[in-house]
Scaffold this motif. Structure first.
Motif, PDB file in Angstrom:
ATOM      1  N   ASP A  41      43.430  71.401  46.652  1.00 42.38           N
ATOM      2  CA  ASP A  41      44.061  70.295  45.692  1.00 42.38           C
ATOM      3  C   ASP A  41      44.332  69.217  46.617  1.00 42.38           C
ATOM      4  OD1 ASP A  41      46.735  69.922  43.436  1.00 42.38           O
ATOM      5  OD2 ASP A  41      45.145  68.796  43.611  1.00 42.38           O
ATOM      6  N   THR A  42      43.425  67.808  46.552  1.00 38.65           N
ATOM      7  CA  THR A  42      43.786  66.870  47.159  1.00 38.65           C
ATOM      8  C   THR A  42      44.475  65.832  46.382  1.00 38.65           C
ATOM      9  OG1 THR A  42      41.691  66.101  46.686  1.00 38.65           O
ATOM     10  CG2 THR A  42      41.568  67.177  48.582  1.00 38.65           C
ATOM     11  N   GLY A  43      45.279  65.896  45.350  1.00 42.06           N
ATOM     12  CA  GLY A  43      45.939  64.968  44.490  1.00 42.06           C
ATOM     13  C   GLY A  43      45.108  64.167  43.507  1.00 42.06           C
ATOM     14  N   PRO A  44      45.655  63.232  42.886  1.00 41.01           N
ATOM     15  CA  PRO A  44      44.643  62.421  41.955  1.00 41.01           C
ATOM     16  C   PRO A  44      43.730  61.558  42.969  1.00 41.01           C
ATOM     17  CG  PRO A  44      46.880  61.599  42.021  1.00 41.01           C
ATOM     18  CD  PRO A  44      47.041  62.947  42.833  1.00 41.01           C
ATOM     19  N   ALA A  45      42.508  61.398  42.149  1.00 42.11           N
ATOM     20  CA  ALA A  45      41.611  60.466  42.715  1.00 42.11           C
ATOM     21  C   ALA A  45      42.003  59.186  42.900  1.00 42.11           C
ATOM     22  CB  ALA A  45      40.349  60.594  41.782  1.00 42.11           C
ATOM     23  N   ASP A  46      41.712  58.278  44.021  1.00 42.80           N
ATOM     24  CA  ASP A  46      42.037  57.013  44.424  1.00 42.80           C
ATOM     25  C   ASP A  46      41.007  56.215  43.779  1.00 42.80           C
ATOM     26  OD1 ASP A  46      42.951  54.676  45.290  1.00 42.80           O
ATOM     27  OD2 ASP A  46      42.586  55.325  47.332  1.00 42.80           O
ATOM     28  N   THR A  47      41.209  55.655  42.499  1.00 39.43           N
ATOM     29  CA  THR A  47      40.373  54.626  42.192  1.00 39.43           C
ATOM     30  C   THR A  47      40.009  53.300  42.758  1.00 39.43           C
ATOM     31  OG1 THR A  47      41.750  53.986  40.499  1.00 39.43           O
ATOM     32  CG2 THR A  47      40.480  55.774  39.991  1.00 39.43           C
ATOM     33  N   GLY A  48      40.998  52.796  43.601  1.00 38.34           N
ATOM     34  CA  GLY A  48      40.976  51.681  44.301  1.00 38.34           C
ATOM     35  C   GLY A  48      41.074  50.516  43.228  1.00 38.34           C
ATOM     36  N   PRO A  49      41.013  49.277  43.852  1.00 43.29           N
ATOM     37  CA  PRO A  49      41.324  47.960  42.866  1.00 43.29           C
ATOM     38  C   PRO A  49      40.233  47.735  41.578  1.00 43.29           C
ATOM     39  CG  PRO A  49      40.611  47.323  44.999  1.00 43.29           C
ATOM     40  CD  PRO A  49      40.857  48.817  45.109  1.00 43.29           C
ATOM     41  N   VAL A  50      40.710  47.388  40.688  1.00 39.07           N
ATOM     42  CA  VAL A  50      39.640  47.043  39.592  1.00 39.07           C
ATOM     43  C   VAL A  50      39.058  45.804  39.729  1.00 39.07           C
ATOM     44  CG1 VAL A  50      39.309  47.052  37.139  1.00 39.07           C
ATOM     45  CG2 VAL A  50      40.992  48.471  37.914  1.00 39.07           C
ATOM     46  N   ASP A  51      37.555  46.038  40.062  1.00 36.59           N
ATOM     47  CA  ASP A  51      36.519  44.781  40.106  1.00 36.59           C
ATOM     48  C   ASP A  51      36.577  43.925  38.623  1.00 36.59           C
ATOM     49  OD1 ASP A  51      35.083  42.915  40.777  1.00 36.59           O
ATOM     50  OD2 ASP A  51      33.347  44.155  41.078  1.00 36.59           O
ATOM     51  N   ALA A  52      37.328  42.913  38.971  1.00 32.24           N
ATOM     52  CA  ALA A  52      37.441  42.097  37.641  1.00 32.24           C
ATOM     53  C   ALA A  52      36.362  40.849  37.693  1.00 32.24           C
ATOM     54  CB  ALA A  52      38.988  41.224  37.566  1.00 32.24           C
ATOM     55  N   GLY A  53      35.247  40.985  38.362  1.00 30.73           N
ATOM     56  CA  GLY A  53      34.315  40.129  38.405  1.00 30.73           C
ATOM     57  C   GLY A  53      34.708  39.016  39.319  1.00 30.73           C
ATOM     58  N   PRO A  54      33.870  37.906  39.508  1.00 33.27           N
ATOM     59  CA  PRO A  54      34.052  36.536  40.086  1.00 33.27           C
ATOM     60  C   PRO A  54      35.293  35.926  39.686  1.00 33.27           C
ATOM     61  CG  PRO A  54      32.102  36.349  38.920  1.00 33.27           C
ATOM     62  CD  PRO A  54      32.387  37.848  38.678  1.00 33.27           C
ATOM     63  N   PRO A  55      35.964  35.247  40.412  1.00 36.57           N
ATOM     64  CA  PRO A  55      37.085  34.273  39.722  1.00 36.57           C
ATOM     65  C   PRO A  55      36.520  33.302  39.118  1.00 36.57           C
ATOM     66  CG  PRO A  55      36.961  33.919  42.173  1.00 36.57           C
ATOM     67  CD  PRO A  55      35.916  34.880  41.988  1.00 36.57           C
ATOM     68  N   LEU A  56      37.378  32.730  38.447  1.00 36.61           N
ATOM     69  CA  LEU A  56      37.233  31.320  37.368  1.00 36.61           C
ATOM     70  C   LEU A  56      36.994  30.237  38.394  1.00 36.61           C
ATOM     71  CD1 LEU A  56      39.161  31.874  34.355  1.00 36.61           C
ATOM     72  CD2 LEU A  56      36.704  32.571  34.323  1.00 36.61           C
ATOM     73  N   PRO A  57      36.191  29.354  38.293  1.00 42.33           N
ATOM     74  CA  PRO A  57      35.875  27.974  39.053  1.00 42.33           C
ATOM     75  C   PRO A  57      37.399  27.397  38.881  1.00 42.33           C
ATOM     76  CG  PRO A  57      34.550  27.646  37.293  1.00 42.33           C
ATOM     77  CD  PRO A  57      35.190  29.056  37.043  1.00 42.33           C
ATOM     78  N   PRO A  58      37.626  26.540  40.000  1.00 44.49           N
ATOM     79  CA  PRO A  58      38.844  25.666  40.066  1.00 44.49           C
ATOM     80  C   PRO A  58      38.860  24.674  39.053  1.00 44.49           C
ATOM     81  CG  PRO A  58      37.669  25.412  42.161  1.00 44.49           C
ATOM     82  CD  PRO A  58      37.105  26.507  41.445  1.00 44.49           C
ATOM     83  N   ASN A  59      40.087  24.127  38.755  1.00 46.42           N
ATOM     84  CA  ASN A  59      39.980  22.885  37.825  1.00 46.42           C
ATOM     85  C   ASN A  59      39.788  21.739  38.871  1.00 46.42           C
ATOM     86  OD1 ASN A  59      40.367  24.098  35.317  1.00 46.42           O
ATOM     87  ND2 ASN A  59      42.506  24.267  35.983  1.00 46.42           N
ATOM     88  N   LEU A  60      38.928  20.991  38.809  1.00 44.57           N
ATOM     89  CA  LEU A  60      38.683  19.625  39.254  1.00 44.57           C
ATOM     90  C   LEU A  60      39.647  18.587  39.188  1.00 44.57           C
ATOM     91  CD1 LEU A  60      34.461  19.492  39.068  1.00 44.57           C
ATOM     92  CD2 LEU A  60      35.917  20.757  40.935  1.00 44.57           C
ATOM     93  N   GLY A  61      39.911  17.936  40.323  1.00 47.20           N
ATOM     94  CA  GLY A  61      40.973  16.898  40.269  1.00 47.20           C
ATOM     95  C   GLY A  61      40.152  15.619  40.428  1.00 47.20           C
ATOM     96  N   THR A  62      40.573  14.649  40.903  1.00 46.70           N
ATOM     97  CA  THR A  62      40.189  13.368  40.955  1.00 46.70           C
ATOM     98  C   THR A  62      38.933  13.314  41.895  1.00 46.70           C
ATOM     99  OG1 THR A  62      42.554  12.453  40.415  1.00 46.70           O
ATOM    100  CG2 THR A  62      40.716  10.850  41.465  1.00 46.70           C
ATOM    101  N   GLN A  63      37.911  12.806  41.422  1.00 45.46           N
ATOM    102  CA  GLN A  63      36.843  12.651  42.343  1.00 45.46           C
ATOM    103  C   GLN A  63      37.068  11.576  43.658  1.00 45.46           C
ATOM    104  OE1 GLN A  63      32.752  11.754  40.813  1.00 45.46           O
ATOM    105  NE2 GLN A  63      33.114   9.693  41.691  1.00 45.46           N
ATOM    106  N   ILE A  64      36.598  12.303  44.707  1.00 46.49           N
ATOM    107  CA  ILE A  64      36.986  11.595  46.036  1.00 46.49           C
ATOM    108  C   ILE A  64      35.982  10.934  46.588  1.00 46.49           C
ATOM    109  CG2 ILE A  64      39.223  13.181  46.392  1.00 46.49           C
ATOM    110  CD1 ILE A  64      37.123  14.565  48.426  1.00 46.49           C
ATOM    111  N   ASP A  65      34.783  11.061  46.228  1.00 48.04           N
ATOM    112  CA  ASP A  65      33.333  10.600  46.850  1.00 48.04           C
ATOM    113  C   ASP A  65      32.353  10.617  45.647  1.00 48.04           C
ATOM    114  OD1 ASP A  65      31.507   9.680  48.567  1.00 48.04           O
ATOM    115  OD2 ASP A  65      32.644  10.268  50.071  1.00 48.04           O
ATOM    116  N   ARG A  66      31.567   9.412  45.816  1.00 53.89           N
ATOM    117  CA  ARG A  66      30.407   9.443  44.882  1.00 53.89           C
ATOM    118  C   ARG A  66      29.230  10.089  45.641  1.00 53.89           C
ATOM    119  NH1 ARG A  66      29.726   3.421  42.191  1.00 53.89           N
ATOM    120  NH2 ARG A  66      32.180   3.171  41.949  1.00 53.89           N
ATOM    121  N   VAL A  67      29.373  10.404  46.786  1.00 55.30           N
ATOM    122  CA  VAL A  67      27.985  10.842  47.667  1.00 55.30           C
ATOM    123  C   VAL A  67      26.865   9.969  47.212  1.00 55.30           C
ATOM    124  CG1 VAL A  67      26.970  13.223  48.310  1.00 55.30           C
ATOM    125  CG2 VAL A  67      29.306  13.055  47.568  1.00 55.30           C
TER     126      VAL A  67
END
Length: 235
Positions: A41-67
């Protein structure tokens, strides 16, 4: 015979005592079986962190360069203002403009007056004079004579003729559109273009070339087919 029998009885009794002691010890301390312990008996299985997928993109602020095109902001937006704070504010405001349909009207006057100053750079040099700048309208007095070039530069983005595979002239699409230089070049900005020399020449009135910054090209960074500025910075 009696001695042998007595010895056998004594031996049997001793074995019985040892067996009793062993059983008593087992019962008093408890073993793994008695404690309900299972070595598997090794105890309950360690499932690890839940993969929630890639994070949402950040909200863009003021444009700093036109490039957009190189040297437009540095050369033509508040170049003669000696106050760092106001220069920075003017250039930040320029770069923050996100609506291309308003770029020309918002910046033409600022660029016109600065083009008028740069047009005098070649005065007296090889026959140069005020008014010989690319697209300058000699029929008009004042800074507004530079409106055609100011408008072209205020539309600060790279134009590319995607139907052409010949790329040898910086701002070729714009020059063709203003009938300054007939061509079918792709334009855009490729690595071999010396864009600073082009800007110095166009704004000073020496044509599309003729006035440079005296900085030569680095062959390893201008003659290849792979963009050289995205390499591993640790190499």
């Amino acid at each position: 015979m009696k001695r042998i029998a007595l010895t056998s009885i004594a031996f049997a009794a001793a074995v019985g005592l040892l067996s009793f002691a062993a059983c008593s010890s087992n019962e008093s301390t408890g073993g793994p079986e008695d404690a309900g312990f299972d070595a598997r008996d090794t105890g309950p299985a360690d499932t690890g962190p839940v993969d929630a997928g890639p994070p949402l993109p950040p909200n863009l602020g003021t444009q700093i360069d036109r490039v957009g095109r190189p040297a437009i902001t540095t050369l033509l937006i508040a170049p003669f203002d000696d106050q760092d704070a106001s220069v920075g504010a003017a250039r930040d405001a320029y770069n923050a403009q996100q609506d291309p349909t308003k770029w020309v009207d918002s910046n033409r006057a600022e660029i016109e007056k600065n083009l008028a100053v740069f047009d005098a750079l070649d005065k007296g040099v090889n026959g140069g004079d005020c008014g010989n700048q690319v697209l300058a309208n000699l029929q008009i007095e004042g800074a507004s004579r530079y409106a055609p070039l100011a408008s072209m530069l205020a539309d600060d983005r790279l134009w590319v003729n995607t139907s052409s595979s010949t790329c040898s002239q910086y701002m070729a699409v714009e020059l063709a559109a203003t009938q300054t230089l007939a061509n079918t070049d792709c334009g855009g900005r490729t690595m071999p273009y010396d864009v600073i020399d082009f800007m110095y020449s166009v704004t000073s009135g020496t044509g599309l070339n003729g006035l440079g910054d005296q900085v030569g090209a680095v062959a390893a960074k201008t003659n290849g087919t792979t963009f050289p500025y995205l390499a591993d910075p640790l190499q």
